[in-house]
Design an enzyme around this catalytic site. Structure first.
Site, PDB file in Angstrom:
ATOM      1  CG  HIS A 125      -2.707  -2.572   9.577  1.00  0.00           C
ATOM      2  ND1 HIS A 125      -2.633  -1.809   8.434  1.00  0.00           N
ATOM      3  CD2 HIS A 125      -1.939  -3.678   9.327  1.00  0.00           C
ATOM      4  CE1 HIS A 125      -1.857  -2.409   7.539  1.00  0.00           C
ATOM      5  NE2 HIS A 125      -1.437  -3.554   8.056  1.00  0.00           N
ATOM      6  CG  ASN A 132       1.107  -6.063   6.876  1.00  0.00           C
ATOM      7  OD1 ASN A 132       0.193  -5.317   6.533  1.00  0.00           O
ATOM      8  ND2 ASN A 132       1.902  -5.768   7.883  1.00  0.00           N
ATOM      9  CB  CYS A 192      -4.291  -1.366   5.697  1.00  0.00           C
ATOM     10  SG  CYS A 192      -5.283  -0.551   6.969  1.00  0.00           S
ATOM     11  CD  GLN A 198      -1.098  -0.024   3.730  1.00  0.00           C
ATOM     12  OE1 GLN A 198      -1.467  -1.138   4.078  1.00  0.00           O
ATOM     13  NE2 GLN A 198      -1.468   1.078   4.372  1.00  0.00           N
TER      14      GLN A 198
END
Length: 444
Positions: free
Chosen positions: A364, A385, A70, A64
């Site tokens: 997040h 992630n 996110c 990102q």
């Protein structure tokens, strides 16, 4: 009455500090290396090796970059996993810039609506102050992306690639918030002057045109029709013509987003379990899907995530990633830092206390792609992630089960995994409305 700090008090504190020999050792380490490095617990790294009994193959991680998308990346990654499996695609990504554009545009309209709704309240009211503090931002929640996709569809990244402002959103956000605050004052002025609804709406349309122009200049114009070509993992060539964002979603993803539910774990007194909650003034698409959370206990929460992973599907989830996590090694564990030992201070709080005090909330969103089960009980979780492949294990993190309990707040699962009792709660759709500043309204 609060007493002042006296010099004698300070002198006693200093004397006691120096009297403990280990304080000097710890002080030298912290002053040289910093608090986190001096408190890192190597035993936690050993316990949380990246090996899992259930481990979905989800490919290369996305990035990102310097943006707060996110939640968007995590959701699109769950779709990407399905496309990669169904159509044998490698290292394929959906356009985060496309959904970013429409989220920004819709958030502006949503903000204008809330400004008009609260225009007769004093500028100092908590609701108005809340709106003006951050008119819009990059963050969001699952249901907000659902609203975007149901209205605008989705496109491959190749069709609407990243731009400077999508990957580095600070300048765009600063300018948009400047514009939205100015517009808010103008709209409040129109309401105060007693202008008719049609005139206020006309003014709002002019404001939205300005927002569109800013976004089109910074992010590009979203495509209405496009062609899509690719080679699959067997090197077969595919050329698909004259697609729309909606037809692309239907053909290549085809998930009924209404069959998913946001499940939270918020063990605070104001949110009894097995009930639905929404948050006032939280959303993006006016008339779109409303944010809705089903609050359950942590055992149920985990079993729902496990059920979806066992079915071969990754899980969108939201957490407080800054708590007890290492960026380089990618470990999220409650014992990865021994702050209590470093300072001989008790920092412990319950999850409810952290939520009520503002110490923790969802910051997040990532994707659960695996879990390690021992005697059918989770010990650690695999996390995809969206910070690129230079962190963790090629971009993947390991989350201890204790960390899951303490700092994970939201997952999204298919309704079919709910118990019959919870399905009935969801079907009734009777939601308690929370204040705009409630921690469950935090944007990942």
């Amino acid at each position: 009455m609060i007493q002042e700090i006296t010099l004698d008090t300070i002198q006693n504190f200093e004397k006691d500090f120096k009297k403990c020999r280990k304080n000097g050792v710890i002080q030298r380490s912290v002053m040289k290396n910093g608090i986190f490095a001096s408190s890192e617990n190597q035993e936690s790294l050993v316990k949380n090796t990246p090996v899992f009994s259930i481990d979905l193959d989800t490919g290369q991680v996305s990035n990102q970059k310097r943006s707060g998308r996110c939640w968007m990346f995590a959701a699109l990654n769950t779709f990407r996993h399905k496309i990669a499996t169904d159509f044998k695609l490698k290292d394929f990504e959906l356009s985060q810039n496309y959904t970013f554009f429409w989220d920004k545009f819709e958030k502006a309209n949503y903000f204008y609506g809330n400004v008009i709704k609260t225009a007769k309240e004093p500028i100092t009211s908590r609701e108005v102050a809340f709106l003006l503090a951050t008119p819009q931002q990059d963050g969001g929640q699952w249901d907000m992306l659902v609203a975007i996709i149901q209205k605008y569809g989705i496109v491959p990244k190749s069709v609407m690639p990243e731009t400077y402002s999508s990957s580095n959103s600070g300048e765009l956000n600063s300018l948009l918030n400047k514009k939205l605050r100015k517009d808010a004052m103008d709209l409040r002025g129109l309401v105060e002057a007693g202008k008719k609804e049609a005139e206020i709406e006309s003014a709002k349309q002019g404001m939205l045109k300005d927002v569109y122009n800013i976004l089109a200049t910074s992010l590009g114009i979203p495509p209405k029709h496009f062609d899509f070509s690719y080679r699959d993992t067997s090197e077969a060539y595919v050329y698909d013509q004259n697609l729309t964002p909606q037809s692309f979603y239907d053909k290549y993803i085809g998930i009924d987003l209404n069959e998913y539910v946001s499940v939270i774990n918020a063990p605070t007194k104001d949110k009894p379990y097995n009930q639905l909650y929404t948050v006032d003034m939280l959303g993006n698409v006016v008339g779109g899907k409303e944010v809705c959370h089903l609050n359950v206990d942590m055992d149920t929460f985990k079993q729902l995530a496990i059920a979806q992973l066992k079915a071969g599907e990754s899980v969108w989830y939201g957490c407080d990633v800054g708590q007890f996590s290492t960026r380089d090694s990618g470990i999220m564990a409650t014992d990865v830092y021994k702050f209590n030992q470093t300072f001989s201070v008790n920092f412990d709080m319950t999850k409810a206390e952290r939520l009520d005090s503002g110490e923790s909330l969802m910051t997040h969103a990532m994707v659960l792609t695996g879990v390690d089960l021992v005697d059918d009980q989770p010990t650690k979780w695999k996390v995809e992630n969206s910070w690129g492949d230079k962190v963790g294990t090629k971009g993947y993190f390991v989350m201890s089960d204790d960390w899951m309990s303490e700092y994970t707040y939201q997952i999204v699962v298919r309704k079919e995994f709910l118990s019959e009792e919870l399905k009935e709660v969801v079907e009734k759709n009777e939601m308690t409305r929370l204040a705009p500043w409630d921690p469950m309204g935090a944007l990942a």
